[in-house]
Write a protein that holds these residues in place. Structure first.
Motif, PDB file in Angstrom:
ATOM      1  N   ILE A 211      16.135  -5.219 -10.704  1.00 58.19           N
ATOM      2  CA  ILE A 211      15.205  -4.621  -9.751  1.00 58.19           C
ATOM      3  C   ILE A 211      13.784  -4.875 -10.247  1.00 58.19           C
ATOM      4  CG2 ILE A 211      16.833  -2.917  -8.912  1.00 58.19           C
ATOM      5  CD1 ILE A 211      15.446  -0.830 -10.591  1.00 58.19           C
ATOM      6  N   VAL A 212      12.908  -5.227  -9.320  1.00 58.56           N
ATOM      7  CA  VAL A 212      11.564  -5.686  -9.662  1.00 58.56           C
ATOM      8  C   VAL A 212      10.528  -4.791  -8.987  1.00 58.56           C
ATOM      9  CG1 VAL A 212       9.991  -7.664  -9.680  1.00 58.56           C
ATOM     10  CG2 VAL A 212      12.471  -8.037  -9.744  1.00 58.56           C
ATOM     11  N   PRO A 213       9.810  -3.973  -9.751  1.00 56.99           N
ATOM     12  CA  PRO A 213       8.765  -3.141  -9.147  1.00 56.99           C
ATOM     13  C   PRO A 213       7.551  -3.983  -8.771  1.00 56.99           C
ATOM     14  CG  PRO A 213       8.755  -2.881 -11.529  1.00 56.99           C
ATOM     15  CD  PRO A 213       9.912  -3.770 -11.204  1.00 56.99           C
ATOM     16  N   LEU A 214       7.042  -3.786  -7.567  1.00 56.54           N
ATOM     17  CA  LEU A 214       5.858  -4.511  -7.108  1.00 56.54           C
ATOM     18  C   LEU A 214       4.803  -3.523  -6.627  1.00 56.54           C
ATOM     19  CD1 LEU A 214       7.342  -7.470  -4.998  1.00 56.54           C
ATOM     20  CD2 LEU A 214       6.695  -7.458  -7.419  1.00 56.54           C
ATOM     21  N   LEU A 215       3.596  -3.628  -7.159  1.00 58.49           N
ATOM     22  CA  LEU A 215       2.492  -2.818  -6.658  1.00 58.49           C
ATOM     23  C   LEU A 215       2.065  -3.301  -5.280  1.00 58.49           C
ATOM     24  CD1 LEU A 215       0.417  -2.366  -9.923  1.00 58.49           C
ATOM     25  CD2 LEU A 215       2.042  -0.810  -8.898  1.00 58.49           C
ATOM     26  N   PHE A 216       2.365  -4.568  -4.971  1.00 59.74           N
ATOM     27  CA  PHE A 216       2.081  -5.120  -3.645  1.00 59.74           C
ATOM     28  C   PHE A 216       3.373  -5.246  -2.833  1.00 59.74           C
ATOM     29  CE2 PHE A 216      -1.599  -6.522  -6.084  1.00 59.74           C
ATOM     30  CZ  PHE A 216      -2.633  -6.271  -5.213  1.00 59.74           C
ATOM     31  N   GLY A 217       4.314  -4.334  -3.078  1.00 60.76           N
ATOM     32  CA  GLY A 217       5.586  -4.400  -2.382  1.00 60.76           C
ATOM     33  C   GLY A 217       5.496  -4.199  -0.887  1.00 60.76           C
ATOM     34  N   ARG A 218       4.397  -3.602  -0.426  1.00 60.79           N
ATOM     35  CA  ARG A 218       4.224  -3.427   1.024  1.00 60.79           C
ATOM     36  C   ARG A 218       3.855  -4.726   1.713  1.00 60.79           C
ATOM     37  NH1 ARG A 218       0.313   1.686   1.665  1.00 60.79           N
ATOM     38  NH2 ARG A 218       0.317   0.948   3.824  1.00 60.79           N
ATOM     39  N   GLY A 219       3.427  -5.735   0.935  1.00 58.16           N
ATOM     40  CA  GLY A 219       3.061  -7.017   1.538  1.00 58.16           C
ATOM     41  C   GLY A 219       4.264  -7.853   1.924  1.00 58.16           C
ATOM     42  N   ALA A 220       5.326  -7.771   1.131  1.00 57.39           N
ATOM     43  CA  ALA A 220       6.560  -8.498   1.417  1.00 57.39           C
ATOM     44  C   ALA A 220       7.643  -7.946   0.504  1.00 57.39           C
ATOM     45  CB  ALA A 220       6.390 -10.005   1.182  1.00 57.39           C
ATOM     46  N   SER A 221       8.887  -8.023   0.946  1.00 59.01           N
ATOM     47  CA  SER A 221      10.008  -7.637   0.106  1.00 59.01           C
ATOM     48  C   SER A 221      10.806  -8.893  -0.232  1.00 59.01           C
ATOM     49  CB  SER A 221      10.885  -6.607   0.814  1.00 59.01           C
ATOM     50  OG  SER A 221      11.336  -7.113   2.059  1.00 59.01           O
ATOM     51  N   ALA A 232      18.574 -10.213  -7.539  1.00 60.95           N
ATOM     52  CA  ALA A 232      17.326  -9.486  -7.803  1.00 60.95           C
ATOM     53  C   ALA A 232      16.720  -9.047  -6.487  1.00 60.95           C
ATOM     54  CB  ALA A 232      16.339 -10.357  -8.578  1.00 60.95           C
ATOM     55  N   LEU A 233      16.136  -7.849  -6.500  1.00 57.11           N
ATOM     56  CA  LEU A 233      15.447  -7.352  -5.317  1.00 57.11           C
ATOM     57  C   LEU A 233      14.206  -6.572  -5.752  1.00 57.11           C
ATOM     58  CD1 LEU A 233      16.108  -4.035  -5.066  1.00 57.11           C
ATOM     59  CD2 LEU A 233      18.339  -4.939  -4.411  1.00 57.11           C
ATOM     60  N   SER A 234      13.238  -6.501  -4.861  1.00 56.02           N
ATOM     61  CA  SER A 234      11.978  -5.812  -5.157  1.00 56.02           C
ATOM     62  C   SER A 234      11.942  -4.459  -4.471  1.00 56.02           C
ATOM     63  CB  SER A 234      10.783  -6.657  -4.691  1.00 56.02           C
ATOM     64  OG  SER A 234      10.748  -6.753  -3.275  1.00 56.02           O
ATOM     65  N   TYR A 235      11.050  -3.604  -4.974  1.00 57.50           N
ATOM     66  CA  TYR A 235      10.785  -2.334  -4.321  1.00 57.50           C
ATOM     67  C   TYR A 235       9.325  -1.975  -4.558  1.00 57.50           C
ATOM     68  CZ  TYR A 235      10.821   0.047  -8.849  1.00 57.50           C
ATOM     69  OH  TYR A 235      10.523   0.436 -10.127  1.00 57.50           O
ATOM     70  N   GLN A 236       8.773  -1.101  -3.735  1.00 58.36           N
ATOM     71  CA  GLN A 236       7.384  -0.681  -3.863  1.00 58.36           C
ATOM     72  C   GLN A 236       7.232   0.281  -5.038  1.00 58.36           C
ATOM     73  OE1 GLN A 236       4.367  -1.447  -2.234  1.00 58.36           O
ATOM     74  NE2 GLN A 236       3.559  -0.173  -3.889  1.00 58.36           N
ATOM     75  N   ALA A 237       6.481  -0.129  -6.059  1.00 60.28           N
ATOM     76  CA  ALA A 237       6.231   0.727  -7.217  1.00 60.28           C
ATOM     77  C   ALA A 237       5.252   1.838  -6.847  1.00 60.28           C
ATOM     78  CB  ALA A 237       5.685  -0.104  -8.374  1.00 60.28           C
ATOM     79  N   LYS A 238       5.211   2.885  -7.667  1.00 63.86           N
ATOM     80  CA  LYS A 238       4.411   4.062  -7.353  1.00 63.86           C
ATOM     81  C   LYS A 238       2.935   3.897  -7.705  1.00 63.86           C
ATOM     82  CE  LYS A 238       5.885   8.141  -8.293  1.00 63.86           C
ATOM     83  NZ  LYS A 238       6.400   9.318  -9.022  1.00 63.86           N
ATOM     84  N   GLY A 239       2.582   2.973  -8.600  1.00 65.18           N
ATOM     85  CA  GLY A 239       1.244   2.981  -9.181  1.00 65.18           C
ATOM     86  C   GLY A 239       0.173   2.202  -8.463  1.00 65.18           C
ATOM     87  N   ALA A 240       0.361   1.890  -7.169  1.00 64.27           N
ATOM     88  CA  ALA A 240      -0.624   1.064  -6.469  1.00 64.27           C
ATOM     89  C   ALA A 240      -1.994   1.713  -6.387  1.00 64.27           C
ATOM     90  CB  ALA A 240      -0.127   0.727  -5.060  1.00 64.27           C
ATOM     91  N   ALA A 241      -2.082   3.026  -6.644  1.00 71.37           N
ATOM     92  CA  ALA A 241      -3.383   3.696  -6.593  1.00 71.37           C
ATOM     93  C   ALA A 241      -4.358   3.185  -7.639  1.00 71.37           C
ATOM     94  CB  ALA A 241      -3.205   5.207  -6.761  1.00 71.37           C
ATOM     95  N   VAL A 242      -3.866   2.428  -8.639  1.00 67.42           N
ATOM     96  CA  VAL A 242      -4.794   1.861  -9.623  1.00 67.42           C
ATOM     97  C   VAL A 242      -5.736   0.855  -8.985  1.00 67.42           C
ATOM     98  CG1 VAL A 242      -3.179   2.203 -11.524  1.00 67.42           C
ATOM     99  CG2 VAL A 242      -3.187   0.011 -10.307  1.00 67.42           C
ATOM    100  N   LEU A 243      -5.397   0.378  -7.788  1.00 70.99           N
ATOM    101  CA  LEU A 243      -6.249  -0.591  -7.099  1.00 70.99           C
ATOM    102  C   LEU A 243      -7.369   0.062  -6.311  1.00 70.99           C
ATOM    103  CD1 LEU A 243      -3.324  -2.814  -5.836  1.00 70.99           C
ATOM    104  CD2 LEU A 243      -4.982  -3.452  -7.583  1.00 70.99           C
ATOM    105  N   VAL A 244      -7.418   1.384  -6.313  1.00 68.72           N
ATOM    106  CA  VAL A 244      -8.460   2.103  -5.572  1.00 68.72           C
ATOM    107  C   VAL A 244      -9.822   1.905  -6.211  1.00 68.72           C
ATOM    108  CG1 VAL A 244      -9.306   4.405  -4.968  1.00 68.72           C
ATOM    109  CG2 VAL A 244      -6.909   3.823  -4.602  1.00 68.72           C
TER     110      VAL A 244
END
Length: 364
Positions: A211-221, A232-244
């Motif tokens: 399983i692959v955490p992606l901070l940009f998981g909302r862009g594509a899976s 292997a599969l991706s999922y949206q990681a929780k820490g994308a707020a670091v890009l704020v």
């Protein structure tokens, strides 16, 4: 819907890895699906990325933009080899991409578009070698322009995510791990199901899952399978707020931004700390992300813990901080940019079209 046969009794069948290639493709997907102002928490990143790409006269291959926008929120698996490292080395992953055979590229495209290859994807289908070589040359330049400026917070957030999920896997098992991934994964009757919208993928038996955490998981899976039985599969990681985070000059002042209710209430730096705590993080990582002195971040955290907005817990040698229910509710109510709870619940978006893709047992 992706369905993966995976027995609960298989010891060591699941592990976690990072991928700079998958993260790059996910971020491109995010830019492709939001041509104007990006969604929170990607607003600042998208603005800076587009400015940097325009300044460098860089253009994303047209066929890749089309795939990102037309393939129901995912991409063909030939673009994403199974990652095997927690380091996510982009150069190594690009070499694997470069080695993909033209036969496999054409076969997957014909499965994705059974009614005929769209004109936008025709260059990739007619000459896969040249198109993939173009992408391999583009990706390092794209990384330097769009993602390298945010490399430190991206790396810190990904490492925190991997640590968090690895602890769940080690102490509570696979089923609890899948249940913790934003409710998008379900495991029943030895079948793991991943909801990626209307896309349907048939997967052969697998012996191992990455399983692959992606901070940009909302862009594509992403989903892919290797000849050795690893999927292997991706999922949206929780820490994308670091890009704020905003540009460093803006961070030096604690004057609230006009109309920003959270900053007006807490001050700019403390509001930045609150926004940075939607995922577990350490004092030093948060300080690096926000461009603040560790002592300043520590002072804010002490106050926020005392106010009951933030919880503190120890993970091995490190102390992690994260918003608790009251803090998340405050951020949801006052943050003009986005609802943090909605972002936490937001999964990988799917498209409106329906496709059925069969993943072969062996790569061509």
């Amino acid at each position: 819907m992706i369905e993966i046969p995976l027995r609960k009794s298989e010891h060591g069948a699941v592990r976690i890895a990072s991928s700079s290639l998958w993260e790059s493709l996910g971020s491109i997907g995010l830019l492709a699906s939001h041509r104007g102002l990006g969604p929170w928490p990607y607003v600042n990143w998208a603005k800076n990325a587009r400015r940097s790409l325009n300044r460098s006269n860089m253009v994303v291959p047209g066929w890749l933009l089309y795939l990102c926008s037309a393939c129901g929120g995912t991409l063909p698996s030939f673009l994403s080899a199974v990652p095997f490292s927690t380091k996510g080395d982009l150069e190594e992953e690009i070499e694997l991409l470069r080695a993909v055979s033209p036969t496999r590229v054409r076969a997957e495209l014909e499965q994705w578009f059974p009614q005929g290859i769209p004109v936008e994807v025709a260059p990739l289908h007619s000459d896969p070698g040249a198109a993939v070589a173009e992408l391999c040359a583009f990706l390092p330049q794209y990384w330097r322009a769009a993602l390298a400026p945010f490399a430190a917070p991206l790396r810190a957030a990904t490492e925190e995510e991997i640590l968090l999920r690895a602890r769940v896997l080690a102490t509570q098992g696979q089923e609890k791990l899948f249940d913790s991934l934003h409710g998008r994964l379900t495991w029943r009757d030895d079948l793991l199901r991943l909801d990626v919208g209307t896309l349907r993928v048939t997967v052969p038996d697998v012996s191992r899952l990455v399983i692959v955490p992606l901070l940009f998981g909302r862009g594509a899976s992403f989903f892919t399978a290797a000849p050795d039985g690893t999927a292997a599969l991706s999922y949206q990681a929780k820490g994308a707020a670091v890009l704020v985070g905003e540009a460093p000059p803006d961070r030096r002042s604690d004057v609230p931004s006009r109309g920003d209710r959270l900053e007006i209430l807490l001050g700019r730096s403390r509001a930045g700390v609150v926004r940075g705590l939607v995922a577990p993080t350490t004092t030093s990582a948060l300080a690096a992300t926000l461009g603040l002195a560790p002592s300043t971040v520590s002072e804010h955290l002490t106050s926020l813990v005392a106010a009951g907005l933030v919880q503190r817990r120890r993970a091995g040698m490190r102390v992690l901080y994260e918003l608790d229910g009251s803090g998340a509710a405050l951020l949801e109510y006052l943050d003009n940019r986005h609802s943090v709870l909605a972002d936490r619940r937001q999964g990988l978006s799917g498209g409106s079209g329906r496709s059925t893709v069969t993943v072969p047992d062996r790569h061509r």
